[in-house]
Design a protein around this motif. Structure first.
Motif, PDB file in Angstrom:
ATOM      1  N   GLY A  20      -0.413  -8.558  -4.749  1.00  0.00           N
ATOM      2  CA  GLY A  20      -1.367  -7.457  -4.627  1.00  0.00           C
ATOM      3  C   GLY A  20      -2.345  -7.731  -3.493  1.00  0.00           C
ATOM      4  O   GLY A  20      -2.140  -8.627  -2.681  1.00  0.00           O
ATOM      5  N   SER A  21      -3.377  -7.000  -3.424  1.00  0.00           N
ATOM      6  CA  SER A  21      -4.510  -7.151  -2.499  1.00  0.00           C
ATOM      7  C   SER A  21      -4.306  -6.514  -1.136  1.00  0.00           C
ATOM      8  O   SER A  21      -5.093  -6.728  -0.227  1.00  0.00           O
ATOM      9  CB  SER A  21      -4.954  -8.610  -2.346  1.00  0.00           C
ATOM     10  OG  SER A  21      -4.093  -9.330  -1.489  1.00  0.00           O
ATOM     11  N   ALA A  22      -3.265  -5.715  -0.952  1.00  0.00           N
ATOM     12  CA  ALA A  22      -3.099  -4.955   0.279  1.00  0.00           C
ATOM     13  C   ALA A  22      -3.478  -3.495   0.015  1.00  0.00           C
ATOM     14  O   ALA A  22      -3.245  -2.967  -1.073  1.00  0.00           O
ATOM     15  CB  ALA A  22      -1.662  -5.031   0.770  1.00  0.00           C
ATOM     16  N   PHE A  23      -4.060  -2.863   1.010  1.00  0.00           N
ATOM     17  CA  PHE A  23      -4.461  -1.466   0.924  1.00  0.00           C
ATOM     18  C   PHE A  23      -3.829  -0.715   2.086  1.00  0.00           C
ATOM     19  O   PHE A  23      -3.772  -1.220   3.205  1.00  0.00           O
ATOM     20  CB  PHE A  23      -5.986  -1.339   0.969  1.00  0.00           C
ATOM     21  CG  PHE A  23      -6.643  -1.812  -0.289  1.00  0.00           C
ATOM     22  CD1 PHE A  23      -7.095  -0.906  -1.222  1.00  0.00           C
ATOM     23  CD2 PHE A  23      -6.770  -3.169  -0.557  1.00  0.00           C
ATOM     24  CE1 PHE A  23      -7.677  -1.342  -2.410  1.00  0.00           C
ATOM     25  CE2 PHE A  23      -7.348  -3.616  -1.733  1.00  0.00           C
ATOM     26  CZ  PHE A  23      -7.798  -2.693  -2.661  1.00  0.00           C
ATOM     27  N   ILE A  24      -3.339   0.508   1.820  1.00  0.00           N
ATOM     28  CA  ILE A  24      -2.677   1.313   2.846  1.00  0.00           C
ATOM     29  C   ILE A  24      -3.191   2.751   2.817  1.00  0.00           C
ATOM     30  O   ILE A  24      -3.676   3.231   1.797  1.00  0.00           O
ATOM     31  CB  ILE A  24      -1.141   1.322   2.686  1.00  0.00           C
ATOM     32  CG1 ILE A  24      -0.726   1.894   1.328  1.00  0.00           C
ATOM     33  CG2 ILE A  24      -0.567  -0.064   2.887  1.00  0.00           C
ATOM     34  CD1 ILE A  24       0.784   2.095   1.162  1.00  0.00           C
ATOM     35  N   CYS A  25      -3.037   3.429   3.971  1.00  0.00           N
ATOM     36  CA  CYS A  25      -3.295   4.867   4.034  1.00  0.00           C
ATOM     37  C   CYS A  25      -1.943   5.581   4.015  1.00  0.00           C
ATOM     38  O   CYS A  25      -0.903   4.934   3.913  1.00  0.00           O
ATOM     39  CB  CYS A  25      -4.090   5.205   5.302  1.00  0.00           C
ATOM     40  SG  CYS A  25      -3.125   5.041   6.823  1.00  0.00           S
ATOM     41  N   SER A  26      -1.944   6.880   4.178  1.00  0.00           N
ATOM     42  CA  SER A  26      -0.682   7.633   4.115  1.00  0.00           C
ATOM     43  C   SER A  26       0.234   7.359   5.304  1.00  0.00           C
ATOM     44  O   SER A  26       1.420   7.671   5.255  1.00  0.00           O
ATOM     45  CB  SER A  26      -0.958   9.135   4.001  1.00  0.00           C
ATOM     46  OG  SER A  26      -1.585   9.592   5.179  1.00  0.00           O
ATOM     47  N   PHE A  27      -0.293   6.740   6.372  1.00  0.00           N
ATOM     48  CA  PHE A  27       0.523   6.363   7.518  1.00  0.00           C
ATOM     49  C   PHE A  27       0.929   4.894   7.459  1.00  0.00           C
ATOM     50  O   PHE A  27       1.483   4.365   8.415  1.00  0.00           O
ATOM     51  CB  PHE A  27      -0.226   6.635   8.830  1.00  0.00           C
ATOM     52  CG  PHE A  27      -0.408   8.096   9.100  1.00  0.00           C
ATOM     53  CD1 PHE A  27       0.607   8.857   9.651  1.00  0.00           C
ATOM     54  CD2 PHE A  27      -1.603   8.725   8.782  1.00  0.00           C
ATOM     55  CE1 PHE A  27       0.437  10.208   9.897  1.00  0.00           C
ATOM     56  CE2 PHE A  27      -1.787  10.077   9.024  1.00  0.00           C
ATOM     57  CZ  PHE A  27      -0.768  10.818   9.578  1.00  0.00           C
TER      58      PHE A  27
END
Length: 74
Positions: A20-27
């Motif tokens: 875990g610990s990753a963050f993403i946007c829609s791209f």
């Protein structure tokens, strides 16, 4: 299918697909938790919301490996 980028675009921290610990946007712009918090959960590239990236584990990860192309330009 998500690309599962291997690093934070802002600081270069490794972000393994099976943790875990990753963050993403829609791209799929990808940031570590610390950078996402510093960015107030807003993607600096597109302005989109940064959300928790799901993990990919076991057979799914073996059959569909994460990207090895690093995005950090440091």
């Amino acid at each position: 299918m998500l690309e599962m980028r291997p690093d934070c675009e802002r600081c270069g921290t490794d972000l393994p697909a099976d943790e875990g610990s990753a963050f993403i946007c829609s791209f799929e712009c990808t940031f570590c938790a610390e950078c996402a918090e510093a960015l107030d959960d807003a993607c600096p590239n597109c302005g989109g919301e940064l959300l928790d990236r799901p993990t990919r584990v076991g057979k799914a990860l073996r059959n569909n490996p994460a990207s090895t192309a690093r995005k950090f330009q440091g």
